[in-house]
Scaffold this motif. Structure first.
Motif, PDB file in Angstrom:
ATOM      1  N   SER A 101       0.866  -1.172   0.000  1.00 12.17           N
ATOM      2  CA  SER A 101       0.000   0.000   0.000  1.00 12.17           C
ATOM      3  C   SER A 101       0.902   1.222   0.000  1.00 12.17           C
ATOM      4  N   TYR A 102       1.050   1.827  -1.159  1.00 14.53           N
ATOM      5  CA  TYR A 102       1.899   3.004  -1.297  1.00 14.53           C
ATOM      6  C   TYR A 102       1.075   4.277  -1.410  1.00 14.53           C
ATOM      7  N   ASP A 103      -0.223   4.161  -1.212  1.00 13.74           N
ATOM      8  CA  ASP A 103      -1.147   5.280  -1.289  1.00 13.74           C
ATOM      9  C   ASP A 103      -1.664   5.555   0.120  1.00 13.74           C
ATOM     10  N   ALA A 131      -8.220  -2.754   2.536  1.00 11.01           N
ATOM     11  CA  ALA A 131      -8.364  -2.833   1.080  1.00 11.01           C
ATOM     12  C   ALA A 131      -7.118  -3.448   0.452  1.00 11.01           C
ATOM     13  N   ALA A 132      -5.945  -3.058   0.936  1.00  9.00           N
ATOM     14  CA  ALA A 132      -4.703  -3.632   0.418  1.00  9.00           C
ATOM     15  C   ALA A 132      -4.652  -5.134   0.678  1.00  9.00           C
ATOM     16  N   LEU A 133      -5.002  -5.535   1.880  1.00 15.24           N
ATOM     17  CA  LEU A 133      -4.977  -6.954   2.218  1.00 15.24           C
ATOM     18  C   LEU A 133      -6.032  -7.734   1.436  1.00 15.24           C
ATOM     19  N   ALA A 134      -7.170  -7.118   1.182  1.00 21.48           N
ATOM     20  CA  ALA A 134      -8.244  -7.794   0.443  1.00 21.48           C
ATOM     21  C   ALA A 134      -7.849  -8.074  -1.003  1.00 21.48           C
ATOM     22  N   ARG A 135      -7.031  -7.219  -1.602  1.00 20.99           N
ATOM     23  CA  ARG A 135      -6.638  -7.420  -3.000  1.00 20.99           C
ATOM     24  C   ARG A 135      -5.363  -8.256  -3.141  1.00 20.99           C
ATOM     25  N   ALA A 136      -4.769  -8.653  -2.035  1.00 15.29           N
ATOM     26  CA  ALA A 136      -3.504  -9.392  -2.055  1.00 15.29           C
ATOM     27  C   ALA A 136      -3.750 -10.880  -2.281  1.00 15.29           C
ATOM     28  N   THR A 137      -3.523 -11.339  -3.481  1.00 21.56           N
ATOM     29  CA  THR A 137      -3.799 -12.743  -3.814  1.00 21.56           C
ATOM     30  C   THR A 137      -2.707 -13.705  -3.345  1.00 21.56           C
ATOM     31  N   ASP A 189      -2.553  -8.043   9.800  1.00 20.42           N
ATOM     32  CA  ASP A 189      -3.997  -7.845   9.772  1.00 20.42           C
ATOM     33  C   ASP A 189      -4.210  -6.346   9.600  1.00 20.42           C
ATOM     34  N   ALA A 190      -5.413  -5.984   9.211  1.00 20.02           N
ATOM     35  CA  ALA A 190      -5.690  -4.589   8.882  1.00 20.02           C
ATOM     36  C   ALA A 190      -5.454  -3.660  10.064  1.00 20.02           C
ATOM     37  N   LEU A 191      -5.852  -4.069  11.240  1.00 23.99           N
ATOM     38  CA  LEU A 191      -5.688  -3.216  12.420  1.00 23.99           C
ATOM     39  C   LEU A 191      -4.223  -2.907  12.682  1.00 23.99           C
ATOM     40  N   HIS A 192      -3.381  -3.944  12.728  1.00 25.07           N
ATOM     41  CA  HIS A 192      -1.976  -3.726  13.044  1.00 25.07           C
ATOM     42  C   HIS A 192      -1.232  -2.998  11.930  1.00 25.07           C
ATOM     43  N   CYS A 193      -1.580  -3.273  10.681  1.00 20.52           N
ATOM     44  CA  CYS A 193      -0.970  -2.521   9.573  1.00 20.52           C
ATOM     45  C   CYS A 193      -1.316  -1.040   9.690  1.00 20.52           C
ATOM     46  N   SER A 194      -2.568  -0.743  10.002  1.00 23.45           N
ATOM     47  CA  SER A 194      -3.002   0.645  10.153  1.00 23.45           C
ATOM     48  C   SER A 194      -2.314   1.322  11.333  1.00 23.45           C
ATOM     49  N   GLN A 195      -2.218   0.624  12.448  1.00 21.48           N
ATOM     50  CA  GLN A 195      -1.552   1.186  13.622  1.00 21.48           C
ATOM     51  C   GLN A 195      -0.087   1.502  13.331  1.00 21.48           C
ATOM     52  N   GLU A 196       0.594   0.576  12.673  1.00 23.33           N
ATOM     53  CA  GLU A 196       2.007   0.790  12.394  1.00 23.33           C
ATOM     54  C   GLU A 196       2.216   1.878  11.335  1.00 23.33           C
ATOM     55  N   THR A 197       1.286   1.977  10.387  1.00 22.58           N
ATOM     56  CA  THR A 197       1.363   3.049   9.401  1.00 22.58           C
ATOM     57  C   THR A 197       1.237   4.401  10.086  1.00 22.58           C
ATOM     58  N   SER A 198       0.306   4.498  11.002  1.00 22.90           N
ATOM     59  CA  SER A 198       0.120   5.727  11.764  1.00 22.90           C
ATOM     60  C   SER A 198       1.350   6.040  12.610  1.00 22.90           C
ATOM     61  N   ARG A 199       1.902   5.016  13.215  1.00 21.36           N
ATOM     62  CA  ARG A 199       3.103   5.206  14.036  1.00 21.36           C
ATOM     63  C   ARG A 199       4.269   5.716  13.199  1.00 21.36           C
TER      64      ARG A 199
END
Length: 138
Positions: free
Chosen positions: A29-31, A38-44, A105-115
């Motif tokens: 997710s570079y955006d 959404a990034a995880l959902a499209r990751a095949t 998982d989405a929660l931890h990816c989001s938390q770390e992105t924010s961090r």
């Protein structure tokens, strides 16, 4: 082991290394506006039940890299030169990648992105998104 998010029964399995030569990018997710879900959902190629190397791409002024490294090391992150910032960062900044093995998982990816965004902002830097690597399917 806490950063890995592994259960006690998972401890007998081999632990993934950030330096494993067999790793390849399985999700990214570079955006900044894209939700981690959404990034995880499209990751095949992503295997949700297996650990991954999460990488955050950022750039920081050279004089704060050691401070950032000390902050991140306490939470089992490794900060190294390189990453997407090689082509994107402003002159005078050091392109970096922060890496850690964990379950995605989405929660931890989001938390770390924010961090990472907060870390970069506090130290006059910028972020360029994240990606995650796992071993190729056998």
């Amino acid at each position: 082991m806490a950063a890995l998010g592994l259960r006690r029964t998972d401890r007998d399995k081999p632990v993934l290394s950030i330096d494993d030569p067999g790793l390849h990018v399985v999700v990214w997710s570079y955006d900044d506006t894209e939700a981690a879900s959404a990034a995880l959902a499209r990751a095949t190629a992503w295997k949700p039940d297996e650990p991954a190397v999460l990488r955050h791409h950022l750039a920081l002024p050279s004089d704060v890299v050691d401070t950032a490294r000390a902050l991140l090391t306490s939470d089992e992150w490794t900060l190294r030169p390189g990453g997407r910032g090689d082509d994107l960062c402003v002159p005078g900044s050091t392109p970096l990648v922060a890496l850690r093995v964990q379950r995605l998982d989405a929660l931890h990816c989001s938390q770390e992105t924010s961090r990472m965004a907060g870390l970069a902002q506090r130290h006059g830097g910028e972020t360029f998104g994240w990606d995650a690597l796992q071993p190729a399917a056998e």
